[in-house]
Design a protein around this motif. Structure first.
Motif, PDB file in Angstrom:
ATOM      1  N   ASP A 137      35.846  -1.808  81.122  1.00  0.00           N
ATOM      2  CA  ASP A 137      37.072  -1.489  80.744  1.00  0.00           C
ATOM      3  C   ASP A 137      37.987  -2.816  81.170  1.00  0.00           C
ATOM      4  OD1 ASP A 137      39.163   0.116  79.717  1.00  0.00           O
ATOM      5  OD2 ASP A 137      39.390   0.987  81.916  1.00  0.00           O
ATOM      6  N   GLY A 152      35.608   8.668  77.941  1.00  0.00           N
ATOM      7  CA  GLY A 152      35.765   9.836  77.204  1.00  0.00           C
ATOM      8  C   GLY A 152      35.344  10.906  77.938  1.00  0.00           C
ATOM      9  N   TRP A 162      34.346  15.632  74.363  1.00  0.00           N
ATOM     10  CA  TRP A 162      34.832  14.393  73.187  1.00  0.00           C
ATOM     11  C   TRP A 162      33.499  13.950  72.820  1.00  0.00           C
ATOM     12  CZ3 TRP A 162      37.228  13.705  69.262  1.00  0.00           C
ATOM     13  CH2 TRP A 162      37.190  12.274  68.381  1.00  0.00           C
ATOM     14  N   CYS A 163      32.721  13.180  73.815  1.00  0.00           N
ATOM     15  CA  CYS A 163      31.519  12.446  73.593  1.00  0.00           C
ATOM     16  C   CYS A 163      30.444  13.468  72.689  1.00  0.00           C
ATOM     17  CB  CYS A 163      30.835  11.923  74.922  1.00  0.00           C
ATOM     18  SG  CYS A 163      31.788  11.001  76.109  1.00  0.00           S
ATOM     19  N   ASN A 170      32.547  -1.457  77.427  1.00  0.00           N
ATOM     20  CA  ASN A 170      33.184  -0.185  77.307  1.00  0.00           C
ATOM     21  C   ASN A 170      33.213   0.149  78.951  1.00  0.00           C
ATOM     22  OD1 ASN A 170      33.530   0.013  74.677  1.00  0.00           O
ATOM     23  ND2 ASN A 170      32.084   1.627  74.399  1.00  0.00           N
ATOM     24  N   ALA A 205      33.036   4.552  77.712  1.00  0.00           N
ATOM     25  CA  ALA A 205      34.753   4.334  77.611  1.00  0.00           C
ATOM     26  C   ALA A 205      35.663   5.185  78.226  1.00  0.00           C
ATOM     27  CB  ALA A 205      35.247   4.088  76.227  1.00  0.00           C
ATOM     28  N   VAL A 236      30.901   6.325  73.710  1.00  0.00           N
ATOM     29  CA  VAL A 236      31.853   6.896  73.974  1.00  0.00           C
ATOM     30  C   VAL A 236      32.218   7.171  75.518  1.00  0.00           C
ATOM     31  CG1 VAL A 236      33.646   8.782  73.339  1.00  0.00           C
ATOM     32  CG2 VAL A 236      32.354   7.589  71.637  1.00  0.00           C
ATOM     33  N   ASN A 237      30.990   7.812  76.174  1.00  0.00           N
ATOM     34  CA  ASN A 237      31.133   8.168  77.697  1.00  0.00           C
ATOM     35  C   ASN A 237      31.320   7.026  78.213  1.00  0.00           C
ATOM     36  OD1 ASN A 237      30.619   9.055  79.977  1.00  0.00           O
ATOM     37  ND2 ASN A 237      28.671  10.130  79.613  1.00  0.00           N
ATOM     38  N   LEU A 269      31.991  14.064  69.238  1.00  0.00           N
ATOM     39  CA  LEU A 269      31.660  13.018  68.413  1.00  0.00           C
ATOM     40  C   LEU A 269      30.195  12.464  68.093  1.00  0.00           C
ATOM     41  CD1 LEU A 269      33.238  10.898  66.923  1.00  0.00           C
ATOM     42  CD2 LEU A 269      33.143   9.297  68.923  1.00  0.00           C
ATOM     43  N   VAL A 277      25.995   6.910  69.692  1.00  0.00           N
ATOM     44  CA  VAL A 277      27.527   6.994  69.798  1.00  0.00           C
ATOM     45  C   VAL A 277      28.027   7.831  70.993  1.00  0.00           C
ATOM     46  CG1 VAL A 277      29.276   7.940  68.568  1.00  0.00           C
ATOM     47  CG2 VAL A 277      27.399   6.619  67.563  1.00  0.00           C
ATOM     48  N   GLY A 278      27.463   8.888  71.095  1.00  0.00           N
ATOM     49  CA  GLY A 278      27.981   9.633  72.613  1.00  0.00           C
ATOM     50  C   GLY A 278      27.872   8.989  73.876  1.00  0.00           C
TER      51      GLY A 278
END
Length: 146
Positions: free
Chosen positions: A51, A110, A114-115, A48, A108, A105-106, A118, A101-102
Motif C-alpha cells: 500500500d 478490501g 467486497w472481496c 497491494n 488491498a 482485493v483482500n 467480487l 481476484v478475491g
C-alpha cells in the motif's frame, strides 16, 4: 465486385493443423506461462499489501511465496482440468479465477464482503465463458474436437 476464388469440387479437407510452434515450445510454455504469470501475480499481491509503503524483506518474501503458490496451482490446473468433463473443467477455472481476484482485493484492504462478492462475480463470468468454450469444442460424446 469481389468473387470467391474457384476451388476444386472435391471434399473440403479438415484436420489440418494451425499449430505454429513445435512440441518443445509447447512443453516449455507449460512451465514458463504459469511461472511468469505467477511472478506478475505475486508482485501485484505484494504491491497491494505494501500500500505505497516501503519495500521490506517480508513484503518480498510474501510476493515470492504468493507467486510460487499461484504458479503451482496454475500448473496443477493445466494438468488436471483437461481430463475432466466440461462442467467440472469450467468450474475449476472459475474457482481459480474467483479466488485469485478475491485474494488480490483482500490484500488491498478490501472488506471481506467486497472481496467475496467480487470473487463470485468474476467466478460466475469465467464459468459462463469457459463452459461455453468447452461446450462448443466437444462432440456429442464429450471428446474434445480441438
Amino acid at each position: 465486385m469481389a468473387h470467391a476464388a474457384p476451388r476444386s469440387r472435391g471434399p473440403v479437407e479438415r484436420g489440418g493443423t494451425t499449430d505454429l510452434f513445435s512440441g518443445r515450445a509447447h512443453r516449455a510454455a507449460k512451465v514458463a506461462v504459469p511461472v511468469l504469470t505467477g511472478l506478475v501475480y505475486g508482485y501485484w499481491a505484494a504491491a497491494n499489501r505494501r500500500d505505497a509503503g516501503p519495500v521490506t524483506g517480508w513484503n518480498i518474501l510474501f510476493g515470492f511465496l504468493t507467486a510460487l503458490a499461484f504458479a503451482l496451482v496454475f500448473m496443477a490446473l493445466l494438468a488436471l482440468a483437461p481430463k475432466l468433463r466440461r462442467e467440472m473443467h469450467a468450474m475449476l477455472w472459475a474457482a481459480f479465477s474467483g479466488i485469485a481476484v478475491g485474494f488480490l482485493v483482500n490484500q488491498a484492504d478490501g472488506s471481506v464482503l467486497w472481496c467475496t462478492a467480487l470473487g463470485l462475480v468474476v467466478a460466475a463470468g469465467v464459468f459462463g465463458v469457459m463452459f461455453y468454450h468447452f461446450y462448443t469444442h466437444e462432440d456429442a460424446t464429450g471428446h474434445r474436437t480441438d
